[in-house]
Motif scaffolding. Structure first.
Motif, PDB file in Angstrom:
ATOM      1  N   HIS A 106       0.846  -1.208   0.000  1.00  0.00           N
ATOM      2  CA  HIS A 106       0.000   0.000   0.000  1.00  0.00           C
ATOM      3  C   HIS A 106       0.874   1.249   0.000  1.00  0.00           C
ATOM      4  O   HIS A 106       0.669   2.165  -0.797  1.00  0.00           O
ATOM      5  CB  HIS A 106      -0.918   0.028   1.230  1.00  0.00           C
ATOM      6  CG  HIS A 106      -1.523   1.377   1.441  1.00  0.00           C
ATOM      7  ND1 HIS A 106      -2.650   1.797   0.773  1.00  0.00           N
ATOM      8  CD2 HIS A 106      -1.113   2.436   2.192  1.00  0.00           C
ATOM      9  CE1 HIS A 106      -2.935   3.050   1.131  1.00  0.00           C
ATOM     10  NE2 HIS A 106      -2.012   3.472   1.986  1.00  0.00           N
ATOM     11  N   ASP A 107       1.848   1.290   0.900  1.00  0.00           N
ATOM     12  CA  ASP A 107       2.619   2.525   1.054  1.00  0.00           C
ATOM     13  C   ASP A 107       3.515   2.830  -0.144  1.00  0.00           C
ATOM     14  O   ASP A 107       3.625   3.978  -0.555  1.00  0.00           O
ATOM     15  CB  ASP A 107       3.467   2.446   2.335  1.00  0.00           C
ATOM     16  CG  ASP A 107       2.632   2.739   3.572  1.00  0.00           C
ATOM     17  OD1 ASP A 107       2.891   2.130   4.622  1.00  0.00           O
ATOM     18  OD2 ASP A 107       1.711   3.583   3.483  1.00  0.00           O
ATOM     19  N   TYR A 163      -6.532  14.625   4.438  1.00  0.00           N
ATOM     20  CA  TYR A 163      -5.583  13.604   3.952  1.00  0.00           C
ATOM     21  C   TYR A 163      -6.366  12.476   3.283  1.00  0.00           C
ATOM     22  O   TYR A 163      -6.045  12.031   2.180  1.00  0.00           O
ATOM     23  CB  TYR A 163      -4.785  13.072   5.138  1.00  0.00           C
ATOM     24  CG  TYR A 163      -3.775  12.005   4.794  1.00  0.00           C
ATOM     25  CD1 TYR A 163      -4.114  10.647   4.851  1.00  0.00           C
ATOM     26  CD2 TYR A 163      -2.484  12.330   4.409  1.00  0.00           C
ATOM     27  CE1 TYR A 163      -3.200   9.664   4.526  1.00  0.00           C
ATOM     28  CE2 TYR A 163      -1.559  11.350   4.087  1.00  0.00           C
ATOM     29  CZ  TYR A 163      -1.925  10.013   4.157  1.00  0.00           C
ATOM     30  OH  TYR A 163      -0.999   9.030   3.829  1.00  0.00           O
ATOM     31  N   GLU A 175      -5.211   9.834   0.061  1.00  0.00           N
ATOM     32  CA  GLU A 175      -5.588   8.409   0.205  1.00  0.00           C
ATOM     33  C   GLU A 175      -6.665   7.991  -0.791  1.00  0.00           C
ATOM     34  O   GLU A 175      -6.574   6.931  -1.385  1.00  0.00           O
ATOM     35  CB  GLU A 175      -6.079   8.118   1.624  1.00  0.00           C
ATOM     36  CG  GLU A 175      -5.006   7.873   2.655  1.00  0.00           C
ATOM     37  CD  GLU A 175      -4.055   6.700   2.337  1.00  0.00           C
ATOM     38  OE1 GLU A 175      -3.047   6.595   3.007  1.00  0.00           O
ATOM     39  OE2 GLU A 175      -4.308   5.916   1.397  1.00  0.00           O
ATOM     40  N   HIS A 224       1.541   5.007  -2.685  1.00  0.00           N
ATOM     41  CA  HIS A 224       1.927   6.422  -2.489  1.00  0.00           C
ATOM     42  C   HIS A 224       3.170   6.849  -3.282  1.00  0.00           C
ATOM     43  O   HIS A 224       3.231   7.990  -3.755  1.00  0.00           O
ATOM     44  CB  HIS A 224       2.210   6.685  -1.004  1.00  0.00           C
ATOM     45  CG  HIS A 224       0.992   6.760  -0.150  1.00  0.00           C
ATOM     46  ND1 HIS A 224       0.169   7.867  -0.083  1.00  0.00           N
ATOM     47  CD2 HIS A 224       0.448   5.846   0.692  1.00  0.00           C
ATOM     48  CE1 HIS A 224      -0.826   7.633   0.766  1.00  0.00           C
ATOM     49  NE2 HIS A 224      -0.683   6.420   1.243  1.00  0.00           N
ATOM     50  N   ALA A 266      -3.861   6.810  -2.902  1.00  0.00           N
ATOM     51  CA  ALA A 266      -3.144   5.538  -2.713  1.00  0.00           C
ATOM     52  C   ALA A 266      -4.074   4.407  -2.282  1.00  0.00           C
ATOM     53  O   ALA A 266      -3.903   3.255  -2.676  1.00  0.00           O
ATOM     54  CB  ALA A 266      -2.036   5.721  -1.681  1.00  0.00           C
TER      55      ALA A 266
HETATM   56 FE    FE Z   1      -1.836   5.418   2.722  1.00  0.00          FE
END
Ligand code: FE
Ligand code: HBI
Length: 281
Positions: free
Chosen positions: A115-116, A156, A161, A120, A176
């Protein structure tokens, strides 16, 4: 303040963990074309995220830093808001160093390395998103000092996100949480269930969100370049104004909304849909 950094431990990843990365990448690559924004897809290529297995954060950071000044730092999982914002303010993105197991494909409670990094990092290679994320971190720290942390978390959530963006080819995803989930990549752009609204800063900062299912509302910005402009407001009066008003329900539609598509609201993620990321707050 503890900044929760740990060593990524890249050398200790097993072959099975690298295989899991490649499995998640190939699954995502089947749904992203035509749904993720071009800047995101370009970011995947320029960071070389497709080919090998789990990236080495140091090497990835060297490429990223040359483009937008950002580096990736390893953390064990979710870290407190304030520490998270402090990293963003210094152009450091905190990424989980663990990857989900096959049993966790259904339910993941914390952002893992897929995920990160796959979610992102490609956008952190885009100047507008990268500068917004850094400015957001600085504003988040200020807001934390004046009790506006919940408002900043919503901002955020509905941008970095789960944000959508208008493009010449139509609505596309840049958030993300969307682009790292096969089912939500399709749901966010094509399902009749959620509301899709034009992005309005105060509306976003008042709107609740859910952490354990698809979003009931997605907000679309006019362009990535417009992201930074969103922050060009006087924050102290805005946060003071927001402190006094109640939250808006996550699936609500209000009279002043710029409704791009009105949701039917009748579908939520079902078990077996996909590796829905559920960020436990
Ligand atoms: Fe995230
Ligand atoms: N910690 N590691 C990590 N990753 C996040 O995305 C994260 C976090 N802590 C707090 C946080 N996000 C929230 O501020 C946002 O979800 C709003």
């Amino acid at each position: 303040m503890d900044d929760y950094r740990i060593d990524q431990g890249w050398n200790s990843y097993s072959a099975a963990e690298h295989d899991m990365w490649r499995r998640l990448v190939s699954r995502q690559d089947q749904v992203l074309p035509g749904r993720a924004c071009a800047e995101y897809l370009a970011g995947i290529d320029c960071l070389g995220l497709r080919d090998a297995g789990i990236p080495d954060f140091g090497r990835l950071s060297d490429v990223l830093e040359a483009r937008t000044g950002w580096r990736i730092v390893a953390v064990p999982g979710l870290i407190p808001d304030q520490a998270f914002f402090a990293h963003l303010a210094e152009r450091r993105f905190p990424a989980g160093n663990f990857i989900r197991t096959p049993a966790q494909l259904e339910y993941l409670t914390e952002p893992d390395v897929f995920h990160d990094i796959y979610g992102h990092a490609p956008m952190l290679a885009n100047r507008a998103y990268a500068d917004f994320a850094c400015a957001f971190g600085k504003l988040g720290l200020q807001a934390a000092a004046s009790g506006g942390i919940a408002n900043m978390c919503r901002l955020y959530w509905y941008s970095l996100e789960f944000g959508l963006v208008h493009t010449d080819a139509g609505l596309r995803a840049y958030g993300a949480g969307i682009v790292s989930s096969p089912a939500e990549t399709v749901f966010a752009l094509e399902s009749p269930s959620p509301n899709r609204l034009g992005f309005d800063l105060e509306r976003v900062m008042r709107t609740d969100y859910r952490i354990d299912d698809f979003q009931e509302t997605y907000f679309a910005i006019d362009s990535l370049d417009a992201l930074y402009g969103l922050l060009d407001v006087s924050w102290a009066p805005l946060l003071a104004r927001l402190a006094g008003v109640e939250a808006i329900g996550r699936g609500a539609r209000l009279a002043g909304d710029n409704v791009l598509s009105a949701g039917s609201g009748d579908y939520h993620r079902r078990p077996g849909d996909d590796d829905g990321l559920k960020i436990a707050v």
